[in-house]
Design an enzyme around this catalytic site. Structure first.
Site, PDB file in Angstrom:
ATOM      1  N   THR A  70       4.302  -4.083  10.424  1.00 37.08           N
ATOM      2  CA  THR A  70       3.959  -4.887   9.245  1.00 37.08           C
ATOM      3  C   THR A  70       4.151  -4.129   7.937  1.00 37.08           C
ATOM      4  O   THR A  70       3.959  -4.692   6.856  1.00 37.08           O
ATOM      5  CB  THR A  70       2.498  -5.388   9.322  1.00 37.08           C
ATOM      6  OG1 THR A  70       1.618  -4.266   9.475  1.00 37.08           O
ATOM      7  CG2 THR A  70       2.320  -6.350  10.489  1.00 37.08           C
ATOM      8  N   GLY A 112       8.266   0.776  10.387  1.00 34.21           N
ATOM      9  CA  GLY A 112       8.284  -0.321  11.358  1.00 34.21           C
ATOM     10  C   GLY A 112       8.808  -1.615  10.762  1.00 34.21           C
ATOM     11  O   GLY A 112       9.618  -2.318  11.384  1.00 34.21           O
ATOM     12  N   TYR A 162      -1.288  15.899  15.109  1.00 35.44           N
ATOM     13  CA  TYR A 162      -0.188  14.956  14.905  1.00 35.44           C
ATOM     14  C   TYR A 162       1.114  15.541  15.460  1.00 35.44           C
ATOM     15  O   TYR A 162       1.836  14.878  16.210  1.00 35.44           O
ATOM     16  CB  TYR A 162      -0.042  14.648  13.414  1.00 35.44           C
ATOM     17  CG  TYR A 162       1.198  13.842  13.059  1.00 35.44           C
ATOM     18  CD1 TYR A 162       1.244  12.474  13.300  1.00 35.44           C
ATOM     19  CD2 TYR A 162       2.312  14.452  12.482  1.00 35.44           C
ATOM     20  CE1 TYR A 162       2.373  11.734  12.970  1.00 35.44           C
ATOM     21  CE2 TYR A 162       3.433  13.713  12.150  1.00 35.44           C
ATOM     22  CZ  TYR A 162       3.464  12.359  12.401  1.00 35.44           C
ATOM     23  OH  TYR A 162       4.586  11.632  12.080  1.00 35.44           O
TER      24      TYR A 162
END
Length: 263
Positions: A16, A20, A153
């Site tokens: 969204t 992506g 991460y």
């Protein structure tokens, strides 16, 4: 160039905003059927409506947290014939190593790694029946150059490379390819929000912060700027296409030259 994606059913997780959304938009413009995913139904509905107005591709939606097994299973029940899986869902958070709790480690693994593993397992039966498919993990240059400011991460991004290569080996001899994409510093929504907050705190503009960032934090960058998400999406679209049939088991960099390596 015709990427031969017309009618292919593609799922882009976490689509969204940012990288992506750029991937979903690029695939839709190439004629693919695209499943947009986000946790909020309102945000998914907004993107579906926007892409329908911009592209000729069929745009579908699924609102749900795909780091949760039940949501992933529900998605594949609704869309059992996914041909292209782009595992883009991911989180990041700068945090000193000593302050990263066990819970943080588990959350990062669940979202950044296990979500993609689950979805790959769920879509593979359909891909194997058709003997065609594309599984793509959106990793990061942080998989190679672990950032000291967010080691958890970096570790999850490295794990994605291992899963991608191992799964590609397991699918040898099929027409299903598995690859990883390694973006460098990119103007995703999370990065823009993070940089904006730091710039305001330091009384500087985004442009000034960007210049300082590439002088001091990522001096190895050859483009000396944040990449646009569309630049990442272009590579993903090619790798997702039938034209990339011999590209398999690869870790493909779109990092602006940040990684100091010829190969």
């Amino acid at each position: 160039m015709d990427l031969q994606l017309k009618g292919k059913l593609a799922l882009v997780t976490g689509s969204t905003a940012g990288i992506g959304l750029a991937i979903a938009t690029t695939l839709a413009r190439e004629g693919a059927q695209v499943i947009v995913n986000g946790r909020s139904k309102a945000s998914v509905d907004d993107v579906v409506a926007s892409l329908k107005s911009q592209t000729a591709g069929e745009i579908l939606g699924f609102a749900g947290d795909l780091s949760v097994a039940s949501a992933a299973e529900q998605l594949v029940r609704e869309y059992p014939a996914v041909q292209i899986l782009v595992n883009n869902l991911g989180i990041f958070e700068p945090k000193p190593f000593e302050e990263i709790s066990d819970g943080d480690w588990l959350t990062f693994f669940e979202v950044n790694v296990l979500s993609g593993i689950r979805l790959a397992k769920l879509v593979l039966p359909s891909m194997k029946r058709a003997n065609w498919g594309r599984i793509i993990f959106i990793s990061s240059e942080s998989a190679v150059q672990i950032p000291s400011e967010m080691i958890h991460y970096g570790v999850t991004k490295t794990a994605q490379l291992a899963v991608s290569r191992g799964l590609a080996e397991a699918l040898a001899g099929t027409a299903i390819t598995v690859n990883s994409i390694l973006p460098g510093p990119t103007k995703s929504r999370g990065v823009v929000d993070f940089v904006d907050s730091l710039a305001k705190a330091n009384g500087t503009s985004f442009a000034d912060f960007e210049k300082q960032f590439f002088e001091k934090v990522r001096p190895s960058s050859l483009i000396k700027r944040f990449a646009d998400p569309s630049e990442v999406a272009s590579l993903v679209a090619y790798v997702a296409s039938p034209l990339a049939s011999a590209t398999i088991g690869a870790a493909l960099r779109v990092d602006g030259g940040v990684i100091r390596s010829a190969f």
